[in-house]
Design a protein around this motif. Structure first.
Motif, short mmCIF file in Angstrom:
data_model
loop_
_atom_site.label_atom_id
_atom_site.label_comp_id
_atom_site.label_asym_id
_atom_site.label_seq_id
_atom_site.Cartn_x
_atom_site.Cartn_y
_atom_site.Cartn_z
N HIS C 56 -112.60 49.49 71.70
CA HIS C 56 -112.32 48.89 73.20
C HIS C 56 -112.16 47.27 73.00
O HIS C 56 -111.34 46.81 73.71
CB HIS C 56 -113.37 49.05 74.09
CG HIS C 56 -114.75 48.14 73.84
ND1 HIS C 56 -115.56 48.25 72.64
CD2 HIS C 56 -115.06 47.09 74.42
CE1 HIS C 56 -116.37 47.34 72.66
NE2 HIS C 56 -116.15 46.51 73.81
N THR C 61 -109.03 41.68 77.91
CA THR C 61 -110.42 41.60 79.12
C THR C 61 -109.58 42.21 80.44
O THR C 61 -108.59 42.13 80.52
CB THR C 61 -110.94 40.47 79.27
OG1 THR C 61 -109.87 39.26 79.63
CG2 THR C 61 -111.61 39.73 78.13
N HIS C 87 -114.76 44.30 80.31
CA HIS C 87 -114.08 45.78 80.40
C HIS C 87 -114.93 46.52 81.27
O HIS C 87 -116.05 46.22 81.69
CB HIS C 87 -114.11 46.22 78.84
CG HIS C 87 -113.43 45.55 77.92
ND1 HIS C 87 -112.33 46.09 77.41
CD2 HIS C 87 -113.58 44.55 77.30
CE1 HIS C 87 -111.93 45.22 76.42
NE2 HIS C 87 -112.81 44.15 76.30
#
Lengths: 252, 252, 252
Positions: C56, C61, C87
């Motif tokens: 991730h 962002t 996130h």
């Protein structure tokens, strides 16, 4: 539109391919990322080289191709970008671009050593240059950075796979078809070949053509523009006992 | 936005799927390409037909679906485009669209024979119509070309898979679940089924529902809108000794 | 640009991943969908949790991550959205987000129980919340819906995987490398570890570094920011007889 293709041996089970895509989109959110494959057999540079050759020419000019089959990651092997045939190729200097050098030999391709670390990820690991060097460099290229801004031009000395002078089986696809390095356009009416001491005299126009028995090998003009040897519903590699790198004879 | 989905049996290890994507993006750089799967078992038209049925209806109207499971590539089987349910489907006329013809039987679907070769790749191989015919035609459709511009309408005579009149196991997914062709909405309160001489009288609302022992089969309303037979943490196909095409009995 | 990543255990042979993508594009045709992987081992929540952690942070962002490893689908386990580190994460409350809670423990992450069914698919099956809840909710988030509009905030009580207090092998990747939960930045000059009663005192900077014999294990700073144990050209898990969850000792 900036297209960036990915070809690696990372598989698709881990986070590796996803990490590369995240890095690219962080630098160029408008990049269009296309997977060619992540299933090159681990560290099999020759398989990566063939697949890159066969895939790249279907993409529009200006496409950026990232290729990472990189057993030497973290060592002194050079990261490079190759400009050839109006495409750009980013990856390690380990032979992965051999067939492109051959394809574009008359087109004045250029190679640059990637040293401009301002275009790399802030922290470069020793294990994952796909994420830390090649993906961010590809994204920079897609944003308009010129290859010549990424490092010095390399004039000779790039690494090539050993290539036989005689015709050779350069790839075996996952159906077991034998792909030669013989351009099919040289034989518009078909041709007979021999491998492993066996003559293959049947030429077929398409796989489904109903000639001969199962397991009978035949020559066919493959979709990569190269002659292939296949069998009906089976693996030519197994039927003929042939492996990559074996020589092929053109029978007159 | 023009969405083009891909469903093939090419696997993801070779350059085939990537080549199709490159061709599409060369013709329409703004196309959004979505892989449904490239892992239909080789030449398994029925598995492709089911997966296309189950996947397509989740996409917005106007989506173009390219489906290539094509053992007859290069032979006389016809390339076609099907307009049905406000979706377009491009592929070979070999049965791959059977379940769509059944789903849209009352919706006046139309089929066109792809003959307008100006929309094909300049050079059409005999082995890779996915790249040379179906991908460029899909890209042309995404650019606004009408299906009726691609060739003559076919009025009857399209190929269908043999379909039993009685209820049938039409698909076995890779977990071993048995998918029937019985619409679940016909049985809002559940139903008992029989396959291979065995009655399955347990109906579950979801897989995790803790009823019965491991390996006990149950009926469940599957996500494709069809009744399925499953077992707890195992393969119903193996437990019940059932294969695709076997009949199913609805117990009253 | 709205990026939505997908991480599941659905495999890529069936229609499941494609169905999720169709649902997302039906709600937000401009969403950029990125596959992280669909090959988490079936129902292996811990493998999904690690892969999500590792992948991730490479994304920009604002990225929305959909994670579906969901043995309890259809039961009372809660669907949630987690806002952490700029996130968003959408999936089941079953431990899948454990490592994110640990990573963002000092960043005031927020968790919301997904109950606003107007953002779900019109008909929610009991077997496929990836398509019916998580995909449409992710698409709604990408259209600007706030997490707080999706349901009540959960303040404590979220499910976590059991986590040892001592250092642990938290993941074994598909090469057989052992990934620990020990941050590499704590040991800039390297470190020796012990697992399964065996001390590993060699520290390497990169995989290709030519130290020691084949099968000799070494410690390396892995690409996820965690120490790993690997062997030359083989599986450390097999050589060392280690499984996920085994403890690791830091040798001083």
């Amino acid at each position: 539109v900036s297209i960036i293709t990915l070809l690696t041996d990372f598989g698709t089970a881990d986070h590796f391919a996803g990490a590369m895509k995240g890095v690219i989109l962080s630098i160029n959110p408008k990049a269009v990322i296309v997977d060619i494959t992540h299933e090159i057999p681990p560290q099999d540079i020759a398989a990566g080289a063939f697949t890159l050759l066969a895939a790249h020419s279907n993409f529009p000019t200006g496409t950026i191709h990232v290729a990472v089959v990189d057993p030497g990651v973290g060592s002194t092997r050079r990261p490079i970008v190759v400009s050839a045939g109006d495409h750009l190729f980013v990856g390690p200097d380990n032979g992965l671009f051999t067939y492109l050098y051959m394809r574009y030999v008359n087109h004045d391709y250029k190679i640059f050593h990637l040293t401009a670390s301002q275009y790399f990820r802030e922290s470069v690991s020793n294990t994952f240059h796909g994420r830390d060097i090649f993906a961010p460099v590809a994204a920079a290229l897609s944003n308009g950075v010129k290859p010549s801004s990424l490092g010095e031009q390399i004039r000779g000395g790039q690494i090539r796979l050993p290539v036989r002078e005689e015709p050779t089986i350069i790839h075996i696809d996952h159906f077991g078809n034998l792909i030669t390095d013989i351009a099919d356009r040289a034989f518009p009416k078909g041709v007979s070949l021999a491998v492993n001491g066996r003559a293959i005299t049947t030429f077929r126009r398409f796989y489904g053509e109903a000639i001969g028995a199962a397991d009978e090998p035949f020559v066919i003009a493959g979709s990569a523009g190269l002659l292939e040897i296949a069998v009906n519903g089976g693996s030519a590699a197994r039927v003929l006992g042939v492996k990559r790198g074996d020589p092929v004879e053109i029978l007159t």
